[in-house]
Design an enzyme around this catalytic site. Structure first.
Site, PDB file in Angstrom:
ATOM      1  N   ARG A  58       0.944  -1.259   0.050  1.00 30.65           N
ATOM      2  CA  ARG A  58       0.028   0.026   0.026  1.00 30.65           C
ATOM      3  C   ARG A  58       0.981   1.144   0.139  1.00 30.65           C
ATOM      4  O   ARG A  58       1.822   1.201   0.698  1.00 30.65           O
ATOM      5  CB  ARG A  58      -0.740  -0.087   1.195  1.00 30.65           C
ATOM      6  CG  ARG A  58      -1.958   1.097   1.330  1.00 30.65           C
ATOM      7  CD  ARG A  58      -2.606   1.256   2.555  1.00 30.65           C
ATOM      8  NE  ARG A  58      -1.875   1.778   3.645  1.00 30.65           N
ATOM      9  CZ  ARG A  58      -2.145   2.311   4.568  1.00 30.65           C
ATOM     10  NH1 ARG A  58      -3.579   1.884   4.944  1.00 30.65           N
ATOM     11  NH2 ARG A  58      -1.559   2.790   5.688  1.00 30.65           N
ATOM     12  N   TYR A 101      -2.992  11.269   6.103  1.00 29.15           N
ATOM     13  CA  TYR A 101      -3.229   9.684   6.662  1.00 29.15           C
ATOM     14  C   TYR A 101      -2.095   9.060   6.298  1.00 29.15           C
ATOM     15  O   TYR A 101      -1.797   8.752   5.064  1.00 29.15           O
ATOM     16  CB  TYR A 101      -4.613   9.486   6.410  1.00 29.15           C
ATOM     17  CG  TYR A 101      -4.478   7.961   6.676  1.00 29.15           C
ATOM     18  CD1 TYR A 101      -4.519   7.077   5.542  1.00 29.15           C
ATOM     19  CD2 TYR A 101      -4.258   7.274   7.805  1.00 29.15           C
ATOM     20  CE1 TYR A 101      -4.200   5.696   5.755  1.00 29.15           C
ATOM     21  CE2 TYR A 101      -4.405   6.065   8.003  1.00 29.15           C
ATOM     22  CZ  TYR A 101      -4.096   5.050   6.809  1.00 29.15           C
ATOM     23  OH  TYR A 101      -3.881   3.875   6.973  1.00 29.15           O
ATOM     24  N   ASP A 107      -5.138   4.026   0.002  1.00 25.81           N
ATOM     25  CA  ASP A 107      -6.352   3.999   0.837  1.00 25.81           C
ATOM     26  C   ASP A 107      -6.764   5.403   0.838  1.00 25.81           C
ATOM     27  O   ASP A 107      -5.758   6.259   1.109  1.00 25.81           O
ATOM     28  CB  ASP A 107      -5.854   3.629   2.190  1.00 25.81           C
ATOM     29  CG  ASP A 107      -7.060   3.597   3.223  1.00 25.81           C
ATOM     30  OD1 ASP A 107      -6.864   3.063   4.295  1.00 25.81           O
ATOM     31  OD2 ASP A 107      -7.843   4.029   2.836  1.00 25.81           O
ATOM     32  N   HIS A 123      -9.267   6.592   2.499  1.00 24.23           N
ATOM     33  CA  HIS A 123      -9.740   6.984   3.668  1.00 24.23           C
ATOM     34  C   HIS A 123     -10.897   7.926   3.991  1.00 24.23           C
ATOM     35  O   HIS A 123     -10.893   8.667   4.643  1.00 24.23           O
ATOM     36  CB  HIS A 123      -8.435   7.633   4.634  1.00 24.23           C
ATOM     37  CG  HIS A 123      -8.196   6.858   5.919  1.00 24.23           C
ATOM     38  ND1 HIS A 123      -8.530   7.611   7.165  1.00 24.23           N
ATOM     39  CD2 HIS A 123      -7.602   5.811   6.220  1.00 24.23           C
ATOM     40  CE1 HIS A 123      -8.262   6.844   8.132  1.00 24.23           C
ATOM     41  NE2 HIS A 123      -7.735   5.647   7.557  1.00 24.23           N
ATOM     42  N   GLU A 139      -9.022   1.865  -1.827  1.00 25.22           N
ATOM     43  CA  GLU A 139      -9.786   1.425  -0.593  1.00 25.22           C
ATOM     44  C   GLU A 139     -10.513   2.836   0.032  1.00 25.22           C
ATOM     45  O   GLU A 139      -9.958   3.872  -0.107  1.00 25.22           O
ATOM     46  CB  GLU A 139      -8.820   0.912   0.514  1.00 25.22           C
ATOM     47  CG  GLU A 139      -9.231   0.747   2.027  1.00 25.22           C
ATOM     48  CD  GLU A 139      -8.350   0.543   2.978  1.00 25.22           C
ATOM     49  OE1 GLU A 139      -7.188   0.015   2.326  1.00 25.22           O
ATOM     50  OE2 GLU A 139      -8.553   0.206   4.091  1.00 25.22           O
ATOM     51  N   GLU A 147     -13.590  -1.385   6.498  1.00 18.80           N
ATOM     52  CA  GLU A 147     -13.106  -1.621   7.971  1.00 18.80           C
ATOM     53  C   GLU A 147     -13.904  -0.843   9.140  1.00 18.80           C
ATOM     54  O   GLU A 147     -13.582  -1.317  10.133  1.00 18.80           O
ATOM     55  CB  GLU A 147     -11.728  -0.838   7.696  1.00 18.80           C
ATOM     56  CG  GLU A 147     -11.459   0.602   7.570  1.00 18.80           C
ATOM     57  CD  GLU A 147     -10.031   1.122   7.466  1.00 18.80           C
ATOM     58  OE1 GLU A 147      -9.371   0.632   6.662  1.00 18.80           O
ATOM     59  OE2 GLU A 147      -9.678   2.048   8.284  1.00 18.80           O
ATOM     60  N   ARG A 152     -13.582  -5.611   3.955  1.00 21.34           N
ATOM     61  CA  ARG A 152     -12.203  -4.967   4.719  1.00 21.34           C
ATOM     62  C   ARG A 152     -12.807  -5.249   6.422  1.00 21.34           C
ATOM     63  O   ARG A 152     -11.653  -5.138   6.923  1.00 21.34           O
ATOM     64  CB  ARG A 152     -12.165  -3.798   4.453  1.00 21.34           C
ATOM     65  CG  ARG A 152     -11.458  -3.389   3.107  1.00 21.34           C
ATOM     66  CD  ARG A 152     -10.113  -3.690   3.289  1.00 21.34           C
ATOM     67  NE  ARG A 152      -9.120  -2.693   3.859  1.00 21.34           N
ATOM     68  CZ  ARG A 152      -8.262  -3.148   4.733  1.00 21.34           C
ATOM     69  NH1 ARG A 152      -7.907  -4.251   4.797  1.00 21.34           N
ATOM     70  NH2 ARG A 152      -7.653  -1.866   5.372  1.00 21.34           N
ATOM     71  N   GLU A 174      -4.144  -7.502   5.433  1.00 20.36           N
ATOM     72  CA  GLU A 174      -3.338  -6.447   5.584  1.00 20.36           C
ATOM     73  C   GLU A 174      -2.396  -6.821   6.855  1.00 20.36           C
ATOM     74  O   GLU A 174      -3.012  -7.284   7.716  1.00 20.36           O
ATOM     75  CB  GLU A 174      -4.234  -5.287   5.981  1.00 20.36           C
ATOM     76  CG  GLU A 174      -3.289  -3.780   6.215  1.00 20.36           C
ATOM     77  CD  GLU A 174      -4.536  -2.493   6.762  1.00 20.36           C
ATOM     78  OE1 GLU A 174      -5.529  -2.850   6.897  1.00 20.36           O
ATOM     79  OE2 GLU A 174      -3.794  -1.543   6.743  1.00 20.36           O
ATOM     80  N   TRP A 188     -11.590  11.873   8.223  1.00 20.55           N
ATOM     81  CA  TRP A 188     -10.175  11.767   8.441  1.00 20.55           C
ATOM     82  C   TRP A 188      -9.913  10.480   7.979  1.00 20.55           C
ATOM     83  O   TRP A 188     -10.686   9.470   7.837  1.00 20.55           O
ATOM     84  CB  TRP A 188      -9.841  11.625   9.942  1.00 20.55           C
ATOM     85  CG  TRP A 188      -8.320  11.415  10.142  1.00 20.55           C
ATOM     86  CD1 TRP A 188      -7.349  11.895   9.810  1.00 20.55           C
ATOM     87  CD2 TRP A 188      -7.742  10.150  10.327  1.00 20.55           C
ATOM     88  NE1 TRP A 188      -6.105  11.396  10.332  1.00 20.55           N
ATOM     89  CE2 TRP A 188      -6.531  10.163  10.530  1.00 20.55           C
ATOM     90  CE3 TRP A 188      -8.257   8.785  10.699  1.00 20.55           C
ATOM     91  CZ2 TRP A 188      -5.635   9.228  10.923  1.00 20.55           C
ATOM     92  CZ3 TRP A 188      -7.445   7.855  11.258  1.00 20.55           C
ATOM     93  CH2 TRP A 188      -6.204   7.967  11.342  1.00 20.55           C
TER      94      TRP A 188
END
Ligand code: CS2
Ligand code: MG
Length: 404
Positions: free
Chosen positions: A147, A159, A212, A214, A238, A264, A285, A341, A404
């Site tokens: 990643r 991030y 990602d 995010h 992601e 996630e 995820r 991951e 975030w």
């Protein structure tokens, strides 16, 4: 076999972790991860005040019934705090059941469907040279997939870009107030395609590259980024857009063929219903710890498999070795495994949580220890008490709060 004790262990060997330890009248113990980064103490209270009293005297072998009782009996369903607490109970009972059988947990989940578990690692850099060095470091560890996250010109913090390595990082985001980071979506959208272009130029077309976003883009911005990354063939993009509005992914899907990974922050199958049945994503995820445990996550993977969707279990360092161990057993057993991951943990964490799973040449294996294969050093855990820490808050340059 009856549950005679259950206790919550909070420790901070570099970051905060919450662990449930269940003990039976036959002397068997089981561990479950209940860590919810930034809201750890809420789960501690949910467990200590509302769950542990209900566990004493229950048959430790009745995993499904205990799960259903904790989920339906609370009346107030779903949510990250509830499902992290239930997950800890679920995994601890699976740990006990597997130990009672003298088998590693994966053998109770149908046995091995593969010989080892493909992982992806994190490469990061405040700028491109740092990122390229970080990719080289992950390649030297054998990661088959990486990643990539970088700083963004004009932004002070982003991030996924730490200034130090996991092993010597202080408790991340420690303090009574969250860090405030700054964000500019247009600066990000201008920069990321260039980063992929540079990484591909340096490492070639075959290395699996993940990224990602995010949760920070609108659906049309996510669609645009997906289109602009297609020439660089990412393995997945992601959390491209906040997915509480699952239908938003219809717009993204219409514009790009980049594989999408989401979930996630999801904690029940209902968060995925449209995403899965309309094949709006390619990887689910959720982590064992945040999805209510092995019991429901296995059901999610079976549901996703009907739509050719694979697993991509969340595995940053804020998933404890207990949660990681449970994930690795599932990874080995389920047919529609995708990728795991793996951030790893610092040396002190590995001393507090001695685990049987191994990481070799970019791949994990749960090992053959009975149960999930994790032993908790309670004395060492007690020597590193909880330290208040929060995840950062993101604000645009005009001060507006952003994801975030
Ligand atoms: C990230 C996580 O690993 C990832 O995909 O989204 O590191 C996430 O930022 C943390 O788990 C939040 O606690
Ligand atoms: Mg993520």
């Amino acid at each position: 076999m009856k549950i005679v004790d259950a206790k919550v262990v909070v420790t901070s060997p570099g970051r905060n972790f919450v662990t449930l330890k269940v003990t039976t009248d036959e002397g068997l113990t089981g561990l479950g991860d209940a860590t919810l980064n930034g809201r750890e103490l809420a789960v501690v209270s949910y467990l200590e005040d509302h769950v542990v009293p209900l566990l004493i005297g229950l048959d430790a072998h009745r995993i499904e019934d205990t799960w259903q009782s904790l989920y339906r009996g609370a009346y107030w369903r779903r949510g990250p705090v509830t499902m992290a607490a239930i997950a800890a109970v679920d995994v601890a009972l699976w740990d006990i059941k597997a130990k009672a059988a003298g088998l590693p947990l994966y053998q109770l989940l149908g046995g091995a469907s593969r010989d080892r578990i493909r992982t992806y690692g994190h490469a990061e850099g405040r700028d491109l040279p740092e990122l390229l060095d970080s990719v080289r470091a992950r390649l030297s560890q054998g990661f088959p997939a990486i990643r990539i996250q970088t700083g963004i010109p004009g932004l002070t913090s982003v991030y996924g870009v730490h200034t130090t390595d996991t092993d010597d990082k202080p408790v991340p985001h420690q303090g009574a107030q969250p860090l405030v980071e700054d964000w500019d979506t247009e600066a990000y959208l201008r920069h990321i395609p260039r980063v992929f272009e540079a990484v591909r130029a340096e490492f070639g077309p075959e290395l699996a590259l993940l990224h990602d976003a995010h949760h920070r883009l609108t659906p049309i911005q996510a669609a645009r980024l997906g289109q602009e990354l297609e020439p660089y063939r990412p393995f997945w993009l992601e959390d491209c857009t906040p997915a509480e509005n699952q239908e938003a992914l219809r717009l993204v899907r219409r514009h790009t063929t980049v594989q999408l990974a989401i979930g996630e922050v999801f904690n029940t199958v209902h968060d995925y219903q449209t995403l899965i049945t309309e094949q709006l994503i390619d990887y689910v995820r959720s982590a064992v710890t945040h999805f209510g445990g092995v019991t429901p996550l296995r059901k999610l993977f079976d549901f996703a498999a009907q739509y050719q969707i694979k697993s991509g279990i969340h595995g940053p360092e804020d998933i404890s070795p207990v949660g990681m161990a449970a994930a690795v057993h599932l990874d080995l057993a389920v047919h529609n495994f995708g990728i795991q991951e793996y951030s790893g943990h610092n040396a002190l964490t590995r001393e507090v949580f001695r685990h049987a799973y191994t990481f070799t040449d970019g791949h994990l294996h749960p090992g053959e220890a009975a149960g999930i294969g994790v032993e908790l050093d309670e004395d060492l855990a007690a020597a590193h008490p909880y330290r208040q820490a929060y995840l950062p808050v993101n604000r645009l340059h005009d001060g507006t709060v952003h994801d975030w």
